[in-house]
Scaffold this motif. Structure first.
Motif, PDB file in Angstrom:
ATOM      1  N   UNK A  83      -3.283   6.777 -11.787  1.00 32.22           N
ATOM      2  CA  UNK A  83      -3.641   6.829 -10.368  1.00 32.22           C
ATOM      3  C   UNK A  83      -3.229   8.175  -9.772  1.00 32.22           C
ATOM      4  N   UNK A  84      -4.183   8.874  -9.202  1.00 35.27           N
ATOM      5  CA  UNK A  84      -3.934  10.163  -8.558  1.00 35.27           C
ATOM      6  C   UNK A  84      -4.619  10.157  -7.195  1.00 35.27           C
ATOM      7  N   UNK A  85      -3.890  10.504  -6.158  1.00 34.07           N
ATOM      8  CA  UNK A  85      -4.477  10.581  -4.820  1.00 34.07           C
ATOM      9  C   UNK A  85      -5.253  11.883  -4.681  1.00 34.07           C
ATOM     10  N   UNK A  86      -6.528  11.790  -4.310  1.00 33.27           N
ATOM     11  CA  UNK A  86      -7.315  12.996  -4.067  1.00 33.27           C
ATOM     12  C   UNK A  86      -7.271  13.408  -2.603  1.00 33.27           C
ATOM     13  N   UNK A  87      -6.919  12.456  -1.722  1.00 26.18           N
ATOM     14  CA  UNK A  87      -6.841  12.743  -0.295  1.00 26.18           C
ATOM     15  C   UNK A  87      -6.024  11.650   0.376  1.00 26.18           C
ATOM     16  N   UNK A  88      -5.160  12.028   1.305  1.00 28.29           N
ATOM     17  CA  UNK A  88      -4.399  11.068   2.096  1.00 28.29           C
ATOM     18  C   UNK A  88      -4.837  11.232   3.543  1.00 28.29           C
ATOM     19  N   UNK A  89      -5.294  10.126   4.149  1.00 24.02           N
ATOM     20  CA  UNK A  89      -5.827  10.206   5.503  1.00 24.02           C
ATOM     21  C   UNK A  89      -5.055   9.278   6.435  1.00 24.02           C
TER      22      UNK A  89
END
Length: 332
Positions: free
Chosen positions: A222-228
């Motif tokens: 699991x890798x976050x590509x964007x945190x909003x």
């Protein structure tokens, strides 16, 4: 006097307690759910809130689980052609929404894909993941098609032996029901999640927004590509990178185009949708994933869907957000 003083100090301490972040969760729908909420002084305790949430999840399971022989959807699926079943308002609303998505996608999205899921190995009656032979596929396709369903008052009827699968929208619907119940209990700040579908309302105790990580569609980790930051919005992500199999060098995911009777074959790996409604976000993220990178993009832009589409390329992944998505993220 000392006892009175201690009692008074205890009361003052209780009155001065600020909001606290409470958390709980558990299994549901073959996966899990989690709730975070801001508990104000005198607000409901986690045990009480959890009981209310799990009652909702149990009612969803009793209606829509294809793994339960006594569920409403299983009883409908067991009916032969030209039969009807009395259903409640909750299921009528979901059937109507599913039929709307089917019409908007010219049948690519379809609640009647259950026979196909079983045949390819992804459904509750499946034996193994496999590419079916053409004859078996042709027979299964005769039992698929949203045009074979109709609502007649409180009755759901079918003119072919179709079988329903609500997995593409049931979790989002559950999140909406949970959010409604939390608000009715006086909870105005929370993050509610079920099987990955979530809704964020209000703010955290420190006044900051809830933050949600959008995942890069990779199978290995699991890798976050964007945190909003998210406030008063639901977030749904659909992808082809968790449930799939490979055969003779070809990849087959659990995302089906009902018109073709087979898993989609395109480079769109994941879709995230933001909406006021978790049900709509859930349904449209699936619909866009089925349509693919070009048709999905065109549909999302034409219908004002706040979506980000993640496409596989030879160099990795490319993300593209619709104008509605960029506005939604900017507003937060």
């Amino acid at each position: 006097m000392r006892t009175v003083l201690l009692f008074t100090l205890a009361l003052l301490a209780a009155c001065n307690q600020g909001p606290a972040l409470e958390r709980f969760g558990g299994p549901t729908m073959g996966s899990s759910y989690s709730i975070q909420y801001v508990r104000q002084p005198g607000g409901p305790a986690p045990a009480q809130v959890q009981a209310e949430v799990e009652a909702i999840l149990q009612s969803i399971d009793a209606r829509y689980s294809t793994y339960r022989g006594d569920s409403t959807v299983s009883r409908f699926n067991h009916l032969p052609a030209n039969q009807c079943l009395v259903i409640d308002g909750d299921m009528r609303a979901l059937v109507s929404f599913g039929q709307q998505l089917a019409a908007q996608s010219q049948g690519a999205f379809d609640l009647t894909v259950e026979p196909l899921l079983d045949l390819w190995g992804f459904g509750p009656q499946a034996r193994e993941l496999q590419v079916p032979d053409p004859q078996a596929l042709a027979r299964a396709r005769q039992r698929v098609g949203y045009q074979h369903l109709r609502l007649e008052g409180d009755n759901l009827c079918k003119d072919a032996p179709v079988e329903l699968d609500f997995n593409s929208i049931a979790a989002g619907h559950a999140v909406d029901l949970i959010a409604e119940r939390l608000r009715a209990m006086g909870i105005d700040s929370f993050l509610a999640e079920a099987t990955g579908e979530l809704k964020a309302v209000g703010r955290k105790p420190d006044g900051s927004a809830w933050r949600v990580a959008l995942e890069l569609p990779r199978e290995d980790r699991r890798i976050a590509r964007q945190v909003i930051p998210v406030q008063d919005l639901a977030v749904s992500t659909s992808g082809d990178y968790r449930h799939y199999f490979e055969d003779n060098g070809r990849r087959y995911s659990h995302t089906f185009d009902a018109r073709l009777g087979r898993p989609v074959e395109h480079d769109l790996a994941a879709v995230t949708v933001l909406d006021d409604s978790a049900l709509l976000a859930d349904g449209y993220s699936t619909l866009l994933l089925i349509l693919g990178p070009e048709r999905g993009w065109d549909f999302a832009v034409a219908h004002g869907v706040a979506a980000v589409l993640v496409t596989r390329t030879g160099a990795g992944f490319v993300s593209r957000g619709t104008p509605a998505f960029e506005r939604a993220v900017k507003d937060e």
